[in-house]
Scaffold this motif. Sequence first.
Motif, mmCIF file in Angstrom:
data_model
loop_
_atom_site.group_PDB
_atom_site.id
_atom_site.type_symbol
_atom_site.label_atom_id
_atom_site.label_comp_id
_atom_site.label_asym_id
_atom_site.label_seq_id
_atom_site.Cartn_x
_atom_site.Cartn_y
_atom_site.Cartn_z
ATOM 1 N N LYS A 143 0.768 -1.337 0.313
ATOM 2 C CA LYS A 143 0.070 0.502 -0.057
ATOM 3 C C LYS A 143 0.668 1.738 -0.351
ATOM 4 C CE LYS A 143 -3.998 -1.912 2.462
ATOM 5 N NZ LYS A 143 -4.568 -2.034 3.743
ATOM 6 N N ASP A 144 0.266 1.852 -0.723
ATOM 7 C CA ASP A 144 1.545 3.581 -1.021
ATOM 8 C C ASP A 144 0.905 4.596 0.031
ATOM 9 O OD1 ASP A 144 2.092 2.418 -3.344
ATOM 10 O OD2 ASP A 144 0.683 3.693 -4.653
ATOM 11 N N VAL A 145 2.398 5.181 0.483
ATOM 12 C CA VAL A 145 2.360 6.203 1.610
ATOM 13 C C VAL A 145 2.594 7.635 0.686
ATOM 14 C CG1 VAL A 145 3.398 7.463 4.016
ATOM 15 C CG2 VAL A 145 3.038 3.868 3.232
ATOM 16 N N LYS A 146 1.446 8.481 1.582
ATOM 17 C CA LYS A 146 2.148 9.830 0.549
ATOM 18 C C LYS A 146 2.043 10.933 1.825
ATOM 19 C CE LYS A 146 0.365 13.372 -2.883
ATOM 20 N NZ LYS A 146 -0.302 13.740 -3.148
ATOM 21 N N ILE A 147 3.359 11.885 1.966
ATOM 22 C CA ILE A 147 3.379 12.693 2.947
ATOM 23 C C ILE A 147 3.625 14.537 2.190
ATOM 24 C CG2 ILE A 147 4.676 13.530 4.467
ATOM 25 C CD1 ILE A 147 4.245 10.616 5.006
ATOM 26 N N GLY A 189 -0.563 3.018 3.042
ATOM 27 C CA GLY A 189 -2.118 2.713 2.876
ATOM 28 C C GLY A 189 -1.909 4.707 3.576
ATOM 29 N N SER A 190 -1.362 4.987 4.100
ATOM 30 C CA SER A 190 -1.495 6.034 4.919
ATOM 31 C C SER A 190 -0.949 7.690 4.333
ATOM 32 C CB SER A 190 -0.775 6.317 6.013
ATOM 33 O OG SER A 190 -0.697 5.315 6.954
ATOM 34 N N ILE A 191 -1.948 8.374 4.076
ATOM 35 C CA ILE A 191 -1.917 9.637 3.618
ATOM 36 C C ILE A 191 -1.770 10.841 5.070
ATOM 37 C CG2 ILE A 191 -2.442 11.620 1.665
ATOM 38 C CD1 ILE A 191 -3.941 9.502 0.061
ATOM 39 N N VAL A 192 -0.737 11.753 4.922
ATOM 40 C CA VAL A 192 -0.314 13.125 5.644
ATOM 41 C C VAL A 192 -0.236 14.279 4.416
ATOM 42 C CG1 VAL A 192 1.020 14.490 6.789
ATOM 43 C CG2 VAL A 192 1.014 11.621 6.622
ATOM 44 N N PRO A 193 -1.728 15.094 5.184
ATOM 45 C CA PRO A 193 -1.859 16.130 4.363
ATOM 46 C C PRO A 193 -0.689 16.917 4.033
ATOM 47 C CG PRO A 193 -3.504 15.560 5.376
ATOM 48 C CD PRO A 193 -2.911 14.803 5.854
ATOM 49 N N LYS A 246 -3.736 5.236 8.457
ATOM 50 C CA LYS A 246 -5.216 5.976 7.450
ATOM 51 C C LYS A 246 -4.974 7.260 6.602
ATOM 52 C CE LYS A 246 -8.269 8.721 10.979
ATOM 53 N NZ LYS A 246 -9.054 8.231 11.169
ATOM 54 N N ARG A 247 -5.913 7.345 6.331
ATOM 55 C CA ARG A 247 -5.822 8.651 4.487
ATOM 56 C C ARG A 247 -6.310 9.908 5.472
ATOM 57 N NH1 ARG A 247 -5.100 7.200 -0.653
ATOM 58 N NH2 ARG A 247 -4.712 4.826 -1.092
ATOM 59 N N MET A 248 -5.494 10.789 5.314
ATOM 60 C CA MET A 248 -6.540 12.271 6.468
ATOM 61 C C MET A 248 -6.637 13.166 5.051
ATOM 62 S SD MET A 248 -4.790 11.840 10.124
ATOM 63 C CE MET A 248 -2.840 11.282 9.534
ATOM 64 N N GLU A 249 -6.740 12.390 3.649
ATOM 65 C CA GLU A 249 -6.508 14.002 2.634
ATOM 66 C C GLU A 249 -7.053 15.223 3.111
ATOM 67 O OE1 GLU A 249 -6.656 11.110 0.359
ATOM 68 O OE2 GLU A 249 -8.483 10.768 1.279
ATOM 69 N N GLN A 250 -8.010 15.047 3.712
ATOM 70 C CA GLN A 250 -8.634 16.126 3.489
ATOM 71 C C GLN A 250 -8.830 17.062 4.340
ATOM 72 O OE1 GLN A 250 -9.734 13.429 4.535
ATOM 73 N NE2 GLN A 250 -10.519 12.993 6.670
ATOM 74 N N ASP A 251 -8.069 17.023 5.214
ATOM 75 C CA ASP A 251 -7.789 18.232 6.331
ATOM 76 C C ASP A 251 -6.543 18.765 6.291
ATOM 77 O OD1 ASP A 251 -10.396 18.365 7.536
ATOM 78 O OD2 ASP A 251 -10.385 16.936 8.837
ATOM 79 N N GLU A 252 -5.776 19.489 5.169
ATOM 80 C CA GLU A 252 -4.817 20.669 5.429
ATOM 81 C C GLU A 252 -4.510 21.108 6.385
ATOM 82 O OE1 GLU A 252 -4.151 22.510 1.577
ATOM 83 O OE2 GLU A 252 -4.677 20.303 0.218
ATOM 84 N N CYS A 273 -3.255 21.196 9.541
ATOM 85 C CA CYS A 273 -3.717 20.145 10.832
ATOM 86 C C CYS A 273 -2.272 19.822 11.819
ATOM 87 C CB CYS A 273 -4.878 19.221 10.256
ATOM 88 S SG CYS A 273 -6.309 20.348 10.175
ATOM 89 N N LEU A 274 -2.704 19.759 13.029
ATOM 90 C CA LEU A 274 -1.577 19.231 13.480
ATOM 91 C C LEU A 274 -2.829 17.109 13.720
ATOM 92 C CD1 LEU A 274 -0.083 18.551 15.959
ATOM 93 C CD2 LEU A 274 -0.656 19.633 18.188
ATOM 94 N N TYR A 275 -1.574 16.543 14.415
ATOM 95 C CA TYR A 275 -2.315 15.037 13.771
ATOM 96 C C TYR A 275 -1.561 14.247 15.210
ATOM 97 C CZ TYR A 275 -4.931 15.564 9.812
ATOM 98 O OH TYR A 275 -5.570 16.166 8.380
ATOM 99 N N GLY A 276 -2.379 13.317 15.946
ATOM 100 C CA GLY A 276 -1.550 13.450 16.913
ATOM 101 C C GLY A 276 -2.668 11.927 17.349
ATOM 102 N N GLY A 277 -1.216 10.925 18.296
ATOM 103 C CA GLY A 277 -2.362 9.983 19.037
ATOM 104 C C GLY A 277 -1.984 8.167 18.142
ATOM 105 N N VAL A 278 -2.314 7.612 19.149
ATOM 106 C CA VAL A 278 -2.554 6.276 18.476
ATOM 107 C C VAL A 278 -3.936 5.701 18.739
ATOM 108 C CG1 VAL A 278 -1.582 3.503 18.618
ATOM 109 C CG2 VAL A 278 -0.580 5.556 19.449
ATOM 110 N N PRO A 279 -4.300 5.622 16.798
ATOM 111 C CA PRO A 279 -4.253 6.021 16.263
ATOM 112 C C PRO A 279 -3.787 7.414 16.103
ATOM 113 C CG PRO A 279 -6.074 4.772 15.697
ATOM 114 C CD PRO A 279 -5.650 5.226 17.162
ATOM 115 N N ALA A 280 -3.262 8.201 14.301
ATOM 116 C CA ALA A 280 -3.145 9.095 15.092
ATOM 117 C C ALA A 280 -4.632 9.901 14.669
ATOM 118 C CB ALA A 280 -2.024 9.988 13.685
#
Length: 170
Positions: free
Chosen positions: A113-117, A132-136, A149-155, A157-164
């Motif tokens: 699964k691809d990863v995109k930063i 399979g993850s995307i960091v916006p 997971k994919r979080m592409e909808q929210d640019e 932003c601060l993401y954190g936690g497990v899972p983020a």
Amino acid sequence: MKHKLGIFYSFLVRTLLFFLPDMPLIMRFRGWLYSLMMKQCGRNFQVAHSAILNGLDDFVVGQNVYIANFCNFISNGEIIIEDDVLFGPLVVVSSGNHQFNGHDYKTLPSERKDVKIGCGSWVAANVTIVGGSIVPRHSVVAANSCVTKRMEQDENCLYGGVPAKKIIQL
């Protein structure tokens, strides 16, 4: 065969340049050597001496990317790192994973699964990013987080936690 050659090449680059100090010129040279086996790589790609990059033939790296000490990139699927991305120490990015059918994982083929930063992102220390993850774009992933997971909808932003998950809009 090309994948195995890339792993051996990555090992050689890391071994031959390991004892050179982490100065910008040497880190850019190390990044340039890694880029020779990548799909695509922009200018000013800097890699610290203790970072491990496996599967270079599946890497796409933009401009002005910095990978800090003890980061580990394991590419079974594509890893896309856009421009102006900063990785803190001890980050793990893996674009593949084992499958599990309830009792066995050894004999099953691995998942790819691809990863995109996204552009302008900062991945802080001890973060794990799985396939399979995307960091916006223009996002910060807080230290000790796990992006699953994919979080592409929210640019922006601060993401954190497990899972983020999204903590706050920047």
